[in-house]
Design an enzyme around this catalytic site. Structure first.
Site, mmCIF file in Angstrom:
data_model
loop_
_atom_site.group_PDB
_atom_site.id
_atom_site.type_symbol
_atom_site.label_atom_id
_atom_site.label_comp_id
_atom_site.label_asym_id
_atom_site.label_seq_id
_atom_site.Cartn_x
_atom_site.Cartn_y
_atom_site.Cartn_z
ATOM 1 N N CYS A 109 0.678 -1.311 -0.017
ATOM 2 C CA CYS A 109 0.060 0.144 -0.034
ATOM 3 C C CYS A 109 0.716 1.142 -0.113
ATOM 4 C CB CYS A 109 -0.907 0.059 1.215
ATOM 5 S SG CYS A 109 -1.883 -1.441 1.269
ATOM 6 N N HIS A 249 -3.503 6.927 2.777
ATOM 7 C CA HIS A 249 -3.742 5.391 2.232
ATOM 8 C C HIS A 249 -5.143 5.323 2.734
ATOM 9 C CE1 HIS A 249 -4.096 1.523 1.105
ATOM 10 N NE2 HIS A 249 -3.947 0.693 2.290
ATOM 11 N N ASN A 279 -10.280 -0.626 0.182
ATOM 12 C CA ASN A 279 -8.886 -0.304 0.370
ATOM 13 C C ASN A 279 -8.376 -0.998 -1.075
ATOM 14 O OD1 ASN A 279 -6.184 -0.821 0.609
ATOM 15 N ND2 ASN A 279 -6.316 -1.574 2.814
HETATM 16 O O1 UT7 Z 1 -3.446 -1.517 3.676
HETATM 17 C C1 UT7 Z 1 -3.339 -1.913 5.042
HETATM 18 C C2 UT7 Z 1 -4.452 -3.311 5.125
HETATM 19 N N1 UT7 Z 1 -5.067 -3.457 6.178
HETATM 20 C C3 UT7 Z 1 -5.691 -2.983 7.323
HETATM 21 O O2 UT7 Z 1 -5.915 -1.791 6.894
HETATM 22 C C4 UT7 Z 1 -6.144 -3.596 8.266
HETATM 23 C C5 UT7 Z 1 -6.206 -2.799 9.671
HETATM 24 N N2 UT7 Z 1 -6.995 -3.613 10.614
HETATM 25 C C6 UT7 Z 1 -8.490 -3.376 10.673
HETATM 26 O O3 UT7 Z 1 -8.861 -2.442 9.768
HETATM 27 C C7 UT7 Z 1 -9.306 -3.914 11.478
HETATM 28 O O4 UT7 Z 1 -8.508 -4.740 12.527
HETATM 29 C C8 UT7 Z 1 -10.389 -4.940 10.968
HETATM 30 C C9 UT7 Z 1 -11.380 -4.025 10.204
HETATM 31 C C10 UT7 Z 1 -9.644 -5.800 9.767
HETATM 32 C C11 UT7 Z 1 -10.757 -5.895 11.996
HETATM 33 O O5 UT7 Z 1 -11.490 -5.066 12.964
HETATM 34 P P1 UT7 Z 1 -11.315 -5.541 14.550
HETATM 35 O O6 UT7 Z 1 -12.176 -4.576 15.315
HETATM 36 O O7 UT7 Z 1 -9.747 -5.805 14.808
HETATM 37 O O8 UT7 Z 1 -12.107 -6.814 14.423
HETATM 38 P P2 UT7 Z 1 -11.597 -8.333 14.863
HETATM 39 O O9 UT7 Z 1 -10.545 -8.829 13.942
HETATM 40 O O10 UT7 Z 1 -10.888 -8.261 16.493
HETATM 41 O O11 UT7 Z 1 -12.758 -9.192 15.086
HETATM 42 C C12 UT7 Z 1 -14.028 -8.882 15.686
HETATM 43 C C13 UT7 Z 1 -14.984 -9.890 15.395
HETATM 44 C C14 UT7 Z 1 -14.574 -11.455 15.355
HETATM 45 O O12 UT7 Z 1 -15.611 -12.236 16.055
HETATM 46 P P3 UT7 Z 1 -15.624 -12.946 17.553
HETATM 47 O O13 UT7 Z 1 -14.368 -13.633 17.401
HETATM 48 O O14 UT7 Z 1 -15.488 -11.640 18.292
HETATM 49 O O15 UT7 Z 1 -16.850 -13.449 17.689
HETATM 50 C C15 UT7 Z 1 -14.769 -11.743 13.923
HETATM 51 O O16 UT7 Z 1 -14.786 -13.071 13.593
HETATM 52 O O17 UT7 Z 1 -15.678 -9.623 14.307
HETATM 53 C C16 UT7 Z 1 -15.842 -10.954 13.450
HETATM 54 N N3 UT7 Z 1 -15.602 -10.520 12.030
HETATM 55 C C17 UT7 Z 1 -16.509 -10.302 11.246
HETATM 56 N N4 UT7 Z 1 -18.022 -10.093 11.306
HETATM 57 C C18 UT7 Z 1 -18.821 -9.931 10.433
HETATM 58 C C19 UT7 Z 1 -14.569 -10.465 11.258
HETATM 59 N N5 UT7 Z 1 -14.772 -10.014 9.855
HETATM 60 C C20 UT7 Z 1 -16.135 -9.952 10.090
HETATM 61 C C21 UT7 Z 1 -16.948 -9.504 8.977
HETATM 62 N N6 UT7 Z 1 -18.269 -9.590 9.226
HETATM 63 N N7 UT7 Z 1 -16.614 -9.297 7.641
#
Ligand code: UT7
Length: 322
Positions: A109, A249, A279
Protein backbone atom coordinates in the site's frame (compact mmCIF):
# COMPACT_ATOMS: atom_id res chain seq x y z
CA UNK A 1 9.84 17.69 -9.68
CA UNK A 2 6.12 18.36 -9.80
CA UNK A 3 2.90 16.57 -10.69
CA UNK A 4 1.56 17.80 -14.04
CA UNK A 5 -1.35 15.39 -14.58
CA UNK A 6 -3.51 12.80 -12.83
CA UNK A 7 -5.78 9.97 -13.93
CA UNK A 8 -7.65 7.02 -12.50
CA UNK A 9 -9.79 4.08 -13.51
CA UNK A 10 -11.96 1.69 -11.52
CA UNK A 11 -13.96 -1.28 -12.85
CA UNK A 12 -17.70 -0.77 -13.44
CA UNK A 13 -18.86 -3.51 -11.08
CA UNK A 14 -19.75 -1.89 -7.74
CA UNK A 15 -20.35 -4.28 -4.83
CA UNK A 16 -22.13 -2.90 -1.76
CA UNK A 17 -21.74 -4.30 1.76
CA UNK A 18 -25.27 -5.71 1.50
CA UNK A 19 -24.25 -7.59 -1.67
CA UNK A 20 -21.42 -9.26 0.29
CA UNK A 21 -23.79 -10.25 3.09
CA UNK A 22 -25.63 -12.38 0.49
CA UNK A 23 -22.53 -14.51 -0.19
CA UNK A 24 -20.87 -14.63 3.26
CA UNK A 25 -21.60 -14.22 6.96
CA UNK A 26 -21.17 -10.45 7.26
CA UNK A 27 -23.30 -7.31 7.40
CA UNK A 28 -23.33 -3.69 6.33
CA UNK A 29 -23.45 -2.78 10.01
CA UNK A 30 -20.19 -4.68 10.80
CA UNK A 31 -18.26 -3.44 7.76
CA UNK A 32 -19.45 0.19 8.00
CA UNK A 33 -18.91 0.55 11.73
CA UNK A 34 -15.47 -1.15 11.79
CA UNK A 35 -14.05 0.36 8.60
CA UNK A 36 -16.23 3.09 7.05
CA UNK A 37 -16.31 1.12 3.78
CA UNK A 38 -19.70 1.09 1.99
CA UNK A 39 -18.80 -0.38 -1.39
CA UNK A 40 -15.88 -1.38 -3.56
CA UNK A 41 -15.24 -1.94 -7.29
CA UNK A 42 -14.47 -5.50 -8.36
CA UNK A 43 -12.90 -6.53 -11.65
CA UNK A 44 -15.16 -8.49 -13.97
CA UNK A 45 -12.15 -9.84 -15.84
CA UNK A 46 -9.86 -6.87 -16.43
CA UNK A 47 -6.37 -7.43 -15.08
CA UNK A 48 -3.98 -5.01 -13.37
CA UNK A 49 -2.32 -3.82 -16.60
CA UNK A 50 -5.76 -3.03 -18.08
CA UNK A 51 -6.70 -0.83 -15.13
CA UNK A 52 -3.20 0.70 -15.04
CA UNK A 53 -3.26 1.55 -18.76
CA UNK A 54 -6.66 3.22 -18.57
CA UNK A 55 -5.57 5.34 -15.58
CA UNK A 56 -2.30 6.15 -17.38
CA UNK A 57 -4.04 7.35 -20.56
CA UNK A 58 -6.18 9.70 -18.47
CA UNK A 59 -3.13 11.07 -16.67
CA UNK A 60 -1.33 11.64 -19.99
CA UNK A 61 -4.37 13.48 -21.34
CA UNK A 62 -4.62 15.59 -18.20
CA UNK A 63 -0.89 16.40 -18.44
CA UNK A 64 -1.19 17.08 -22.19
CA UNK A 65 1.78 14.88 -22.95
CA UNK A 66 2.16 12.21 -25.61
CA UNK A 67 2.90 8.64 -24.49
CA UNK A 68 5.96 8.63 -26.79
CA UNK A 69 7.45 11.46 -24.71
CA UNK A 70 7.36 9.52 -21.43
CA UNK A 71 10.85 8.57 -20.18
CA UNK A 72 10.01 6.28 -17.27
CA UNK A 73 7.04 4.13 -16.19
CA UNK A 74 6.86 2.75 -12.68
CA UNK A 75 3.92 0.59 -11.65
CA UNK A 76 3.45 0.04 -7.93
CA UNK A 77 1.50 -3.17 -7.52
CA UNK A 78 1.17 -6.28 -5.39
CA UNK A 79 -1.11 -7.94 -7.92
CA UNK A 80 0.83 -8.00 -11.22
CA UNK A 81 -0.55 -9.78 -14.29
CA UNK A 82 2.61 -11.90 -14.57
CA UNK A 83 5.84 -12.76 -12.73
CA UNK A 84 7.46 -11.85 -16.05
CA UNK A 85 7.12 -9.35 -17.66
CA UNK A 86 6.54 -6.46 -15.28
CA UNK A 87 3.10 -4.84 -15.42
CA UNK A 88 4.89 -1.62 -16.41
CA UNK A 89 6.24 -3.25 -19.60
CA UNK A 90 2.72 -4.40 -20.51
CA UNK A 91 1.43 -0.87 -19.87
CA UNK A 92 4.27 0.55 -22.00
CA UNK A 93 3.02 -1.55 -24.92
CA UNK A 94 -0.67 -0.86 -24.29
CA UNK A 95 -0.31 2.94 -24.22
CA UNK A 96 2.46 3.17 -26.84
CA UNK A 97 5.13 4.65 -24.55
CA UNK A 98 7.86 3.30 -26.83
CA UNK A 99 10.67 5.41 -25.37
CA UNK A 100 10.11 4.61 -21.68
CA UNK A 101 12.17 2.55 -19.25
CA UNK A 102 9.56 0.48 -17.40
CA UNK A 103 9.54 -1.58 -14.23
CA UNK A 104 7.35 -2.50 -11.25
CA UNK A 105 7.98 -2.03 -7.58
CA UNK A 106 6.58 -4.01 -4.68
CA UNK A 107 5.88 -2.03 -1.51
CA UNK A 108 2.20 -2.94 -1.04
CA UNK A 109 0.00 0.00 0.00
CA UNK A 110 3.04 2.33 0.28
CA UNK A 111 4.10 1.50 -3.29
CA UNK A 112 2.91 4.74 -4.88
CA UNK A 113 5.07 6.82 -2.52
CA UNK A 114 8.04 4.51 -3.06
CA UNK A 115 7.57 5.02 -6.82
CA UNK A 116 7.44 8.82 -6.44
CA UNK A 117 10.70 8.68 -4.49
CA UNK A 118 12.38 6.52 -7.15
CA UNK A 119 11.18 8.79 -9.96
CA UNK A 120 12.47 11.84 -8.09
CA UNK A 121 15.93 10.26 -7.87
CA UNK A 122 15.88 9.36 -11.59
CA UNK A 123 15.01 12.97 -12.40
CA UNK A 124 17.51 14.54 -9.95
CA UNK A 125 20.29 12.38 -11.42
CA UNK A 126 19.33 13.45 -14.97
CA UNK A 127 18.42 9.93 -16.06
CA UNK A 128 15.04 11.20 -17.22
CA UNK A 129 12.94 14.36 -17.44
CA UNK A 130 9.55 12.93 -16.66
CA UNK A 131 7.81 9.82 -15.37
CA UNK A 132 4.44 8.12 -15.39
CA UNK A 133 3.78 6.69 -11.93
CA UNK A 134 0.92 4.26 -11.52
CA UNK A 135 -0.57 2.47 -8.53
CA UNK A 136 -2.73 -0.40 -9.77
CA UNK A 137 -4.30 -3.41 -8.11
CA UNK A 138 -6.69 -6.26 -8.82
CA UNK A 139 -6.77 -7.52 -5.25
CA UNK A 140 -9.99 -9.45 -5.84
CA UNK A 141 -7.84 -12.21 -7.39
CA UNK A 142 -5.66 -12.42 -4.26
CA UNK A 143 -8.09 -12.12 -1.36
CA UNK A 144 -9.43 -15.27 0.25
CA UNK A 145 -13.16 -15.00 -0.45
CA UNK A 146 -13.71 -17.45 2.43
CA UNK A 147 -12.00 -15.11 4.93
CA UNK A 148 -14.57 -12.45 5.81
CA UNK A 149 -12.06 -10.55 7.96
CA UNK A 150 -10.00 -9.57 4.88
CA UNK A 151 -12.05 -9.93 1.68
CA UNK A 152 -14.60 -7.26 2.66
CA UNK A 153 -11.84 -4.65 3.00
CA UNK A 154 -10.28 -4.58 -0.45
CA UNK A 155 -11.23 -3.25 -3.89
CA UNK A 156 -9.77 -3.03 -7.39
CA UNK A 157 -8.60 0.15 -9.13
CA UNK A 158 -5.77 2.21 -10.54
CA UNK A 159 -4.50 5.77 -10.23
CA UNK A 160 -1.71 7.52 -12.10
CA UNK A 161 0.27 10.74 -12.11
CA UNK A 162 2.71 12.28 -14.57
CA UNK A 163 5.63 14.07 -12.94
CA UNK A 164 8.29 16.19 -14.60
CA UNK A 165 11.45 18.04 -13.75
CA UNK A 166 10.60 21.54 -12.61
CA UNK A 167 12.21 24.57 -11.01
CA UNK A 168 8.86 25.28 -9.37
CA UNK A 169 8.23 23.57 -6.07
CA UNK A 170 6.16 20.39 -6.17
CA UNK A 171 7.40 17.41 -4.20
CA UNK A 172 8.87 19.42 -1.30
CA UNK A 173 9.91 16.38 0.69
CA UNK A 174 9.44 12.62 0.67
CA UNK A 175 10.47 9.92 3.07
CA UNK A 176 9.95 6.15 2.91
CA UNK A 177 10.80 3.24 5.19
CA UNK A 178 10.20 -0.37 6.10
CA UNK A 179 10.02 -2.58 9.18
CA UNK A 180 10.79 -5.99 7.69
CA UNK A 181 10.68 -7.72 11.08
CA UNK A 182 6.88 -7.36 10.84
CA UNK A 183 6.54 -8.93 7.37
CA UNK A 184 4.27 -11.71 8.59
CA UNK A 185 1.51 -9.24 9.53
CA UNK A 186 0.36 -8.97 5.90
CA UNK A 187 1.36 -11.55 3.35
CA UNK A 188 0.37 -13.34 0.19
CA UNK A 189 2.59 -16.20 -0.95
CA UNK A 190 3.47 -16.17 -4.67
CA UNK A 191 3.73 -19.93 -5.32
CA UNK A 192 4.94 -23.14 -3.71
CA UNK A 193 8.46 -24.45 -4.25
CA UNK A 194 7.78 -27.50 -6.39
CA UNK A 195 10.39 -29.18 -8.50
CA UNK A 196 11.59 -32.72 -9.18
CA UNK A 197 13.51 -32.62 -5.88
CA UNK A 198 10.87 -31.06 -3.58
CA UNK A 199 7.38 -32.49 -3.40
CA UNK A 200 5.87 -31.83 0.02
CA UNK A 201 6.25 -28.09 0.71
CA UNK A 202 2.49 -27.51 0.38
CA UNK A 203 1.57 -29.67 3.35
CA UNK A 204 2.06 -27.14 6.15
CA UNK A 205 1.42 -24.05 4.09
CA UNK A 206 -1.38 -21.55 3.91
CA UNK A 207 -3.10 -21.01 0.58
CA UNK A 208 -1.82 -18.50 -1.99
CA UNK A 209 -4.13 -15.75 -0.73
CA UNK A 210 -3.85 -12.62 1.41
CA UNK A 211 -3.42 -13.26 5.14
CA UNK A 212 -3.46 -10.38 7.56
CA UNK A 213 -3.17 -9.65 11.24
CA UNK A 214 -5.68 -6.80 11.29
CA UNK A 215 -4.97 -5.50 14.78
CA UNK A 216 -1.18 -5.34 14.24
CA UNK A 217 -1.62 -3.40 10.99
CA UNK A 218 -4.13 -1.08 12.66
CA UNK A 219 -1.64 -0.10 15.37
CA UNK A 220 1.20 0.30 12.86
CA UNK A 221 -1.03 2.43 10.63
CA UNK A 222 -2.07 4.87 13.36
CA UNK A 223 1.57 5.30 14.48
CA UNK A 224 2.81 5.66 10.91
CA UNK A 225 0.33 8.38 10.00
CA UNK A 226 1.00 10.27 13.22
CA UNK A 227 4.81 10.02 13.14
CA UNK A 228 5.01 10.50 9.37
CA UNK A 229 3.14 13.79 9.50
CA UNK A 230 4.98 15.08 12.59
CA UNK A 231 8.38 14.20 11.15
CA UNK A 232 7.84 15.61 7.67
CA UNK A 233 6.75 18.96 9.12
CA UNK A 234 9.57 19.04 11.68
CA UNK A 235 12.26 20.19 9.24
CA UNK A 236 10.07 22.76 7.46
CA UNK A 237 8.72 26.19 8.28
CA UNK A 238 5.18 24.80 7.91
CA UNK A 239 2.93 23.60 10.67
CA UNK A 240 -0.19 21.49 10.44
CA UNK A 241 -2.46 24.57 10.01
CA UNK A 242 -0.64 25.33 6.72
CA UNK A 243 -1.64 21.94 5.31
CA UNK A 244 -4.83 22.08 3.23
CA UNK A 245 -5.37 18.32 2.95
CA UNK A 246 -3.84 15.13 4.19
CA UNK A 247 -4.35 12.31 1.68
CA UNK A 248 -3.89 9.06 3.60
CA UNK A 249 -3.81 5.52 2.27
CA UNK A 250 -7.52 4.66 2.23
CA UNK A 251 -7.71 1.58 4.45
CA UNK A 252 -10.01 2.24 7.36
CA UNK A 253 -11.86 5.34 8.61
CA UNK A 254 -11.17 4.38 12.21
CA UNK A 255 -7.41 4.38 11.58
CA UNK A 256 -7.71 7.93 10.25
CA UNK A 257 -9.91 9.07 13.15
CA UNK A 258 -7.46 7.63 15.70
CA UNK A 259 -4.54 9.38 13.95
CA UNK A 260 -6.45 12.69 13.80
CA UNK A 261 -7.13 12.42 17.52
CA UNK A 262 -3.46 11.73 18.32
CA UNK A 263 -2.41 14.68 16.15
CA UNK A 264 -5.16 16.83 17.71
CA UNK A 265 -6.41 17.88 14.28
CA UNK A 266 -9.83 18.02 12.65
CA UNK A 267 -10.50 14.68 10.85
CA UNK A 268 -11.99 16.83 8.04
CA UNK A 269 -8.41 17.68 7.00
CA UNK A 270 -8.10 14.09 5.76
CA UNK A 271 -9.45 13.47 2.26
CA UNK A 272 -11.54 10.30 2.38
CA UNK A 273 -13.03 8.18 -0.40
CA UNK A 274 -12.62 4.70 1.09
CA UNK A 275 -16.39 4.53 1.59
CA UNK A 276 -16.68 4.31 -2.23
CA UNK A 277 -13.71 2.11 -3.17
CA UNK A 278 -12.55 0.19 -0.08
CA UNK A 279 -8.82 -0.39 0.26
CA UNK A 280 -7.22 -0.40 -3.20
CA UNK A 281 -3.69 -0.74 -1.76
CA UNK A 282 -1.08 1.05 -3.93
CA UNK A 283 -3.84 2.63 -6.03
CA UNK A 284 -5.64 4.39 -3.18
CA UNK A 285 -3.60 7.61 -2.96
CA UNK A 286 -3.38 8.29 -6.72
CA UNK A 287 -7.11 7.57 -7.12
CA UNK A 288 -7.83 10.09 -4.34
CA UNK A 289 -5.44 12.64 -5.87
CA UNK A 290 -7.12 12.33 -9.26
CA UNK A 291 -10.57 12.68 -7.70
CA UNK A 292 -9.44 15.83 -5.87
CA UNK A 293 -7.82 17.23 -9.01
CA UNK A 294 -10.92 16.64 -11.13
CA UNK A 295 -13.25 18.09 -8.48
CA UNK A 296 -11.04 21.21 -8.43
CA UNK A 297 -10.43 21.03 -4.68
CA UNK A 298 -6.68 21.47 -5.17
CA UNK A 299 -5.51 25.03 -5.86
CA UNK A 300 -2.05 26.08 -7.01
CA UNK A 301 0.15 26.61 -3.96
CA UNK A 302 -1.90 24.36 -1.64
CA UNK A 303 0.28 22.27 0.67
CA UNK A 304 -0.82 18.66 0.97
CA UNK A 305 0.60 15.62 2.72
CA UNK A 306 0.40 12.09 1.31
CA UNK A 307 0.87 9.32 3.87
CA UNK A 308 0.84 5.56 3.36
CA UNK A 309 1.39 2.33 5.28
CA UNK A 310 1.12 -1.31 4.32
CA UNK A 311 2.56 -4.79 3.84
CA UNK A 312 6.27 -5.18 4.40
CA UNK A 313 5.58 -3.48 6.69
CA UNK A 314 6.29 -0.33 4.71
CA UNK A 315 5.45 3.34 5.02
CA UNK A 316 5.88 6.60 3.15
CA UNK A 317 5.08 10.28 3.59
CA UNK A 318 5.40 13.24 1.24
CA UNK A 319 4.84 16.99 1.50
CA UNK A 320 3.65 18.51 -1.77
CA UNK A 321 2.97 22.01 -3.02
CA UNK A 322 0.28 21.75 -5.68
O1 UT7 B 1 -3.57 -1.58 3.68
C1 UT7 B 1 -3.43 -2.10 4.95
C2 UT7 B 1 -4.39 -3.23 5.06
N1 UT7 B 1 -4.83 -3.60 6.34
C3 UT7 B 1 -5.62 -2.87 7.16
O2 UT7 B 1 -5.90 -1.72 6.96
C4 UT7 B 1 -6.15 -3.60 8.36
C5 UT7 B 1 -6.21 -2.78 9.61
N2 UT7 B 1 -7.06 -3.42 10.57
C6 UT7 B 1 -8.41 -3.27 10.55
O3 UT7 B 1 -8.90 -2.52 9.74
C7 UT7 B 1 -9.23 -4.01 11.57
O4 UT7 B 1 -8.39 -4.74 12.44
C8 UT7 B 1 -10.28 -4.96 10.90
C9 UT7 B 1 -11.37 -4.15 10.25
C10 UT7 B 1 -9.61 -5.86 9.89
C11 UT7 B 1 -10.90 -5.85 11.97
O5 UT7 B 1 -11.51 -5.08 12.98
P1 UT7 B 1 -11.37 -5.52 14.51
O6 UT7 B 1 -12.16 -4.56 15.30
O7 UT7 B 1 -9.90 -5.64 14.79
O8 UT7 B 1 -12.14 -6.92 14.50
P2 UT7 B 1 -11.61 -8.34 14.97
O9 UT7 B 1 -10.63 -8.88 13.99
O10 UT7 B 1 -11.18 -8.25 16.41
O11 UT7 B 1 -12.92 -9.19 14.89
C12 UT7 B 1 -14.01 -8.95 15.78
C13 UT7 B 1 -15.10 -9.94 15.46
C14 UT7 B 1 -14.64 -11.40 15.42
O12 UT7 B 1 -15.65 -12.17 15.99
P3 UT7 B 1 -15.50 -12.74 17.51
O13 UT7 B 1 -14.28 -13.58 17.48
O14 UT7 B 1 -15.37 -11.52 18.37
O15 UT7 B 1 -16.78 -13.50 17.71
C15 UT7 B 1 -14.58 -11.69 13.94
O16 UT7 B 1 -14.78 -13.05 13.64
O17 UT7 B 1 -15.67 -9.66 14.18
C16 UT7 B 1 -15.73 -10.87 13.41
N3 UT7 B 1 -15.59 -10.52 12.00
C17 UT7 B 1 -16.63 -10.21 11.22
N4 UT7 B 1 -17.96 -10.17 11.47
C18 UT7 B 1 -18.77 -9.82 10.45
C19 UT7 B 1 -14.46 -10.41 11.27
N5 UT7 B 1 -14.74 -10.03 10.03
C20 UT7 B 1 -16.10 -9.91 9.96
C21 UT7 B 1 -17.00 -9.54 8.94
N6 UT7 B 1 -18.31 -9.50 9.23
N7 UT7 B 1 -16.58 -9.20 7.70
Amino acid sequence: MKIIGTGSYVPDLSIKNDDLSKIMDTSDEWISSRTGIKKRRISNGENTSDLASKAALQALKNAQIDAKDIDLIIVATTSPDYFVPSTACVVEEKIGAVNAISFDISAACSGFLYAINIAKNFIISNQCNNALIIGAEVLSKLVDWKDRSTCVLFGDGAGAVVVEDSKESGILDITIGSEGEKWKALKCKSCFVENPYVTNEKENEENLKIHMSGKEIFKFAVNTITNGIRNILKDTTYNIEDIKYIVPHQANLRIIEFAAKKLKIDPEKFYINLDQYGNTSGASIPIALDEMNRKGVLKKGDKIILVAFGGGLTWGCSLIEW
